[in-house]
Design an enzyme around this catalytic site. Structure first.
Site, PDB file in Angstrom:
ATOM      1  N   ASP A  95     -48.524  55.647 -48.836  1.00 55.25           N
ATOM      2  CA  ASP A  95     -48.939  55.080 -50.119  1.00 55.25           C
ATOM      3  C   ASP A  95     -47.729  54.439 -50.825  1.00 55.25           C
ATOM      4  OD1 ASP A  95     -51.264  54.480 -51.616  1.00 55.25           O
ATOM      5  OD2 ASP A  95     -50.647  55.877 -53.164  1.00 55.25           O
ATOM      6  N   ASP A 108     -50.337  56.094 -43.772  1.00 54.54           N
ATOM      7  CA  ASP A 108     -49.257  55.466 -44.568  1.00 54.54           C
ATOM      8  C   ASP A 108     -48.797  56.470 -45.622  1.00 54.54           C
ATOM      9  OD1 ASP A 108     -52.140  54.408 -45.550  1.00 54.54           O
ATOM     10  OD2 ASP A 108     -50.888  54.917 -47.272  1.00 54.54           O
TER      11      ASP A 108
HETATM   12  N1  LIG Z   1     -52.804  54.599 -49.314  1.00 56.83           N
HETATM   13  C1  LIG Z   1     -54.121  54.657 -49.297  1.00 56.83           C
HETATM   14  N2  LIG Z   1     -54.830  54.624 -50.447  1.00 56.83           N
HETATM   15  C2  LIG Z   1     -56.179  54.690 -50.404  1.00 56.83           C
HETATM   16  N3  LIG Z   1     -56.907  54.783 -49.296  1.00 56.83           N
HETATM   17  C3  LIG Z   1     -56.247  54.817 -48.142  1.00 56.83           C
HETATM   18  N4  LIG Z   1     -56.689  54.912 -46.889  1.00 56.83           N
HETATM   19  C4  LIG Z   1     -55.621  54.906 -46.078  1.00 56.83           C
HETATM   20  N5  LIG Z   1     -54.461  54.808 -46.784  1.00 56.83           N
HETATM   21  C5  LIG Z   1     -54.834  54.750 -48.086  1.00 56.83           C
END
Ligand SMILES: Nc1ncnc2[nH]cnc12
Ligand SMILES: CSC[C@H]1O[C@H](OP(=O)(O)O)[C@H](O)[C@@H]1O
Length: 282
Positions: free
Chosen positions: A207, A205
């Site tokens: 974030d 992703d």
């Molecule tokens: N955005 C994210 N923040 C923290 N841990 C993760 N693991 C996978 N995506 C993450």
């Protein structure tokens, strides 16, 4: 002799890259690991798999027993640990489903036991927290087939909640590249246990600096999409690890044990024998 340990993160719960599998429970002085270890081999190289969060994803990044997990690998004779991890991206050009082999980590965790050495004083070096040679092999293998980045700073947050937008934007400004919750204390403990350690990180992703939110279903879905790729990279890397020469990581405790030999209590000697015996007489 090389023995390769694999720690499967979110979305990777089975060692389906192994040729044969036997399950083994391991006891440690630090309590129980997340699950049984799966012993097998890949192209004749002995391999050990552990599910980081346990079958059924029972342990969170804050509650899982990192010390037991890494100690268990050491007890089984593992020399090299490959960690598979799901991460969020903090930059546009590290896209979901890309692979990143991080070369640095910034530790923002605060609730985790992060050393084996509470009973004696040991100061290991951690300037390069991931084994450069193991990381190089993973990158070379991965980049032949998959969009792969050979470096990146992994911001390790405590979790279990995902970041706020303010936090995510600050991490970007500080120059961090990917974000996850498990690289530490795993990397520290692997170094203390004198095992080479590196991460294959799958970007799941962007974030919350980029997206409205991150959801667990998005992370698991994208991690699962890359499961075959991660298994493939591990399978193809293992044979090359068998030819890897000696490495600094395997001597991390040399000169690092600060407590005088005669000041080490018998109980600590017993508890830590597996880790310190090459450096301590008797
Ligand atoms: N955005 C994210 N923040 C923290 N841990 C993760 N693991 C996978 N995506 C993450
Ligand atoms: C499952 S969402 C967040 C979770 O995923 C990553 O775990 P792992 O490194 O074991 O793949 C991340 O670090 C979080 O623990």
């Amino acid at each position: 002799m090389v023995k390769v340990g694999i720690i499967g993160g979110s979305g990777i719960y089975n060692p389906s890259m192994f040729d044969k599998v036997e399950e083994k429970k391991v006891r440690t002085p630090f309590g129980p690991p997340s699950d049984s270890y799966m012993l097998g081999e890949i192209d004749g190289v002995e391999t050990v798999f552990l599910s980081r969060h346990g079958r059924g994803h029972r342990y969170s990044p804050s509650t899982l027993n990192y010390r037991a997990n890494i100690y268990g690998m050491k007890k089984l004779g593992v020399t090299h640990v490959i960690s598979a991890s799901a991460v969020g991206s903090l930059r546009e050009d590290y896209r979901p489903l890309d692979i990143v082999i991080p070369d640095q980590v910034y530790d923002r965790t605060c609730k985790r036991a992060s050393t084996f050495f509470d009973d004696i004083v040991v100061h290991i070096g951690l300037a390069d927290p991931f084994c450069p040679e193991l990381s190089r092999i993973l990158y070379e293998v991965s980049s032949k087939k998959y969009r792969t980045h050979d470096k990146g700073t992994y911001l390790c947050m405590e979790g279990p909640q995902f970041s706020t937008k303010a936090e995510s934007n600050v991490y970007r400004k500080l120059g961090f590249d990917v974000i996850g919750m498990t690289a530490q204390p795993e990397a520290k403990l692997a170094r203390e246990a004198e095992m080479c350690f590196a991460i294959i990180a799958t970007v799941t992703d962007y974030d919350v600096w980029h997206e409205e939110s991150v959801t667990i279903s998005q992370v698991i879905e994208n991690a699962a999409k890359n499961e075959q790729a991660v298994q493939d990279i591990i399978r193809s890397s293992v044979k090359r690890l068998a030819d890897m020469g000696d490495c600094q990581c395997r001597h991390a405790l040399e000169g690092a044990i600060t407590t005088s030999e005669n000041a080490i209590p018998a109980s600590a000697r017993r508890k830590l024998r597996l880790l310190i015996s090459p450096y301590i007489k008797g």
